[in-house]
Write an enzyme that holds these catalytic residues in place. Sequence first.
Site, PDB file in Angstrom:
ATOM      1  N   ASN A  14     -79.256   0.829  52.912  1.00 15.39           N
ATOM      2  CA  ASN A  14     -78.629   2.162  52.949  1.00 15.39           C
ATOM      3  C   ASN A  14     -77.675   2.272  54.134  1.00 15.39           C
ATOM      4  O   ASN A  14     -76.582   2.828  54.008  1.00 15.39           O
ATOM      5  CB  ASN A  14     -79.694   3.258  53.012  1.00 15.39           C
ATOM      6  CG  ASN A  14     -80.226   3.618  51.643  1.00 15.39           C
ATOM      7  OD1 ASN A  14     -79.505   4.189  50.826  1.00 15.39           O
ATOM      8  ND2 ASN A  14     -81.472   3.261  51.369  1.00 15.39           N
ATOM      9  N   ARG A  69     -97.104   8.629  70.295  1.00  7.64           N
ATOM     10  CA  ARG A  69     -95.994   9.000  69.402  1.00  7.64           C
ATOM     11  C   ARG A  69     -95.005   9.906  70.154  1.00  7.64           C
ATOM     12  O   ARG A  69     -93.793   9.772  70.031  1.00  7.64           O
ATOM     13  CB  ARG A  69     -96.571   9.708  68.162  1.00  7.64           C
ATOM     14  CG  ARG A  69     -95.568   9.971  67.062  1.00  7.64           C
ATOM     15  CD  ARG A  69     -96.235  10.582  65.841  1.00  7.64           C
ATOM     16  NE  ARG A  69     -97.121   9.657  65.148  1.00  7.64           N
ATOM     17  CZ  ARG A  69     -96.731   8.727  64.275  1.00  7.64           C
ATOM     18  NH1 ARG A  69     -95.452   8.603  63.976  1.00  7.64           N
ATOM     19  NH2 ARG A  69     -97.604   7.928  63.700  1.00  7.64           N
ATOM     20  N   LEU A 101     -91.934  11.468  62.437  1.00  8.92           N
ATOM     21  CA  LEU A 101     -91.324  11.982  63.664  1.00  8.92           C
ATOM     22  C   LEU A 101     -92.032  13.241  64.140  1.00  8.92           C
ATOM     23  O   LEU A 101     -92.486  14.057  63.333  1.00  8.92           O
ATOM     24  CB  LEU A 101     -89.843  12.271  63.407  1.00  8.92           C
ATOM     25  CG  LEU A 101     -89.022  11.014  63.096  1.00  8.92           C
ATOM     26  CD1 LEU A 101     -87.681  11.383  62.473  1.00  8.92           C
ATOM     27  CD2 LEU A 101     -88.827  10.175  64.353  1.00  8.92           C
ATOM     28  N   HIS A 117     -85.185   9.645  50.779  1.00  3.68           N
ATOM     29  CA  HIS A 117     -86.550   9.367  50.335  1.00  3.68           C
ATOM     30  C   HIS A 117     -86.501   8.904  48.876  1.00  3.68           C
ATOM     31  O   HIS A 117     -85.802   9.513  48.053  1.00  3.68           O
ATOM     32  CB  HIS A 117     -87.406  10.628  50.458  1.00  3.68           C
ATOM     33  CG  HIS A 117     -88.833  10.385  50.085  1.00  3.68           C
ATOM     34  ND1 HIS A 117     -89.708   9.693  50.910  1.00  3.68           N
ATOM     35  CD2 HIS A 117     -89.528  10.698  48.983  1.00  3.68           C
ATOM     36  CE1 HIS A 117     -90.880   9.608  50.311  1.00  3.68           C
ATOM     37  NE2 HIS A 117     -90.804  10.211  49.138  1.00  3.68           N
ATOM     38  N   THR A 149     -87.022  18.411  58.315  1.00  2.00           N
ATOM     39  CA  THR A 149     -87.766  19.462  59.007  1.00  2.00           C
ATOM     40  C   THR A 149     -89.088  18.845  59.461  1.00  2.00           C
ATOM     41  O   THR A 149     -89.383  17.681  59.150  1.00  2.00           O
ATOM     42  CB  THR A 149     -88.016  20.670  58.089  1.00  2.00           C
ATOM     43  OG1 THR A 149     -88.695  20.201  56.910  1.00  2.00           O
ATOM     44  CG2 THR A 149     -86.712  21.336  57.677  1.00  2.00           C
ATOM     45  N   GLU A 151     -92.061  19.092  58.569  1.00  2.00           N
ATOM     46  CA  GLU A 151     -93.011  18.635  57.545  1.00  2.00           C
ATOM     47  C   GLU A 151     -92.477  17.367  56.880  1.00  2.00           C
ATOM     48  O   GLU A 151     -91.307  17.316  56.461  1.00  2.00           O
ATOM     49  CB  GLU A 151     -93.204  19.740  56.507  1.00  2.00           C
ATOM     50  CG  GLU A 151     -94.418  19.510  55.635  1.00  2.00           C
ATOM     51  CD  GLU A 151     -94.600  20.630  54.597  1.00  2.00           C
ATOM     52  OE1 GLU A 151     -95.389  20.437  53.672  1.00  2.00           O
ATOM     53  OE2 GLU A 151     -93.937  21.666  54.726  1.00  2.00           O
ATOM     54  N   GLU A 182     -79.411   5.285  45.628  1.00  2.00           N
ATOM     55  CA  GLU A 182     -79.531   5.756  47.013  1.00  2.00           C
ATOM     56  C   GLU A 182     -78.242   5.499  47.773  1.00  2.00           C
ATOM     57  O   GLU A 182     -77.751   6.345  48.532  1.00  2.00           O
ATOM     58  CB  GLU A 182     -80.689   5.040  47.720  1.00  2.00           C
ATOM     59  CG  GLU A 182     -82.061   5.424  47.208  1.00  2.00           C
ATOM     60  CD  GLU A 182     -83.181   4.809  48.051  1.00  2.00           C
ATOM     61  OE1 GLU A 182     -83.051   4.727  49.287  1.00  2.00           O
ATOM     62  OE2 GLU A 182     -84.199   4.390  47.456  1.00  2.00           O
TER      63      GLU A 182
HETATM   64  C1  GAR Z   1     -85.222   2.984  50.815  1.00  2.00           C
HETATM   65  O1  GAR Z   1     -85.647   2.913  49.480  1.00  2.00           O
HETATM   66  C2  GAR Z   1     -85.533   4.351  51.388  1.00  2.00           C
HETATM   67  O2  GAR Z   1     -85.372   5.396  50.462  1.00  2.00           O
HETATM   68  C3  GAR Z   1     -86.970   4.178  51.777  1.00  2.00           C
HETATM   69  O3  GAR Z   1     -87.058   2.887  52.325  1.00  2.00           O
HETATM   70  C4  GAR Z   1     -86.061   2.062  51.693  1.00  2.00           C
HETATM   71  C5  GAR Z   1     -85.250   1.423  52.795  1.00  2.00           C
HETATM   72  O4  GAR Z   1     -84.363   0.477  52.241  1.00  2.00           O
HETATM   73  N1  GAR Z   1     -87.380   5.175  52.719  1.00  2.00           N
HETATM   74  C6  GAR Z   1     -88.596   5.691  52.767  1.00  2.00           C
HETATM   75  O5  GAR Z   1     -89.494   5.334  52.035  1.00  2.00           O
HETATM   76  C7  GAR Z   1     -88.781   6.747  53.827  1.00  2.00           C
HETATM   77  N2  GAR Z   1     -89.979   7.476  53.588  1.00  2.00           N
HETATM   78  P1  GAR Z   1     -83.139  -0.059  53.108  1.00  2.00           P
HETATM   79  O6  GAR Z   1     -83.709  -0.486  54.470  1.00  2.00           O
HETATM   80  O7  GAR Z   1     -82.628  -1.224  52.345  1.00  2.00           O
HETATM   81  O8  GAR Z   1     -82.145   1.044  53.254  1.00  2.00           O
END
Ligand code: GAR
Length: 202
Positions: A14, A69, A101, A117, A149, A151, A182
């Site tokens: 991404n 954390r 976070l 996500h 946010t 949550e 994505e």
């Molecule tokens: C992606 O599918 C993203 O949506 C997910 O991790 C992957 C990262 O891929 N994120 C989560 O699950 C966050 N909760 P990438 O490193 O190739 O972008």
Amino acid sequence: MKNIVILISGGGSNMAALVRAAEREQWGKRYGARVAAVMSNKAEAKGLEFARSQGIATAVLDHKAYASRDAFDAALADRISAYDLPGAPALVVLAGFMRILTPAFVERFAGRLTNIHPSLLPAFTGLHTHQRAIEAGCKFAGATVHLVTAELDHGPILEQAVVPVLADDTADTLAARVLTQEHLIYARAIARLLQSAVGAHP
Ligand code: GAR
């Protein structure tokens, strides 16, 4: 210049899609924006190599080196803020950053902290989204870009993409189909934010 800081934990596809979109769509010229830095909580995150190859500053903050954390998030926020003058990056973009976070971190970057996500939120927050969608018998799955946010995996939705779940899908085949989308929606969401924010962070 509006500095974008991208946080990753792994492959960084991404992030790479965002870097390519910034180049292709001339975010510098159009929005006065650039990907200023890519940061990771894991030194072995593969995406760091790509960022370096593009001449983008990289940094690693290993969360295991911090006692709590809160301590890690405070150090991360300070490091992110160091990428801009005076004080704050225009956007902090979570791209496969696999950390929960703290509210203090979220508050510090409120309104300019985004996440992607791999589900159609509000369905399937958390982990193993594709397996859970298959087991639930979903006919469609997808991905969501949202403002962050306090949550987990909540916040105003900026973009979504929908893909079909096919009869012979595994979590991996579905993940691959979703990931392609994505890359498109994250770049679109960030470009729109930059467009609407032109002038907002001089
Ligand atoms: C992606 O599918 C993203 O949506 C997910 O991790 C992957 C990262 O891929 N994120 C989560 O699950 C966050 N909760 P990438 O490193 O190739 O972008």
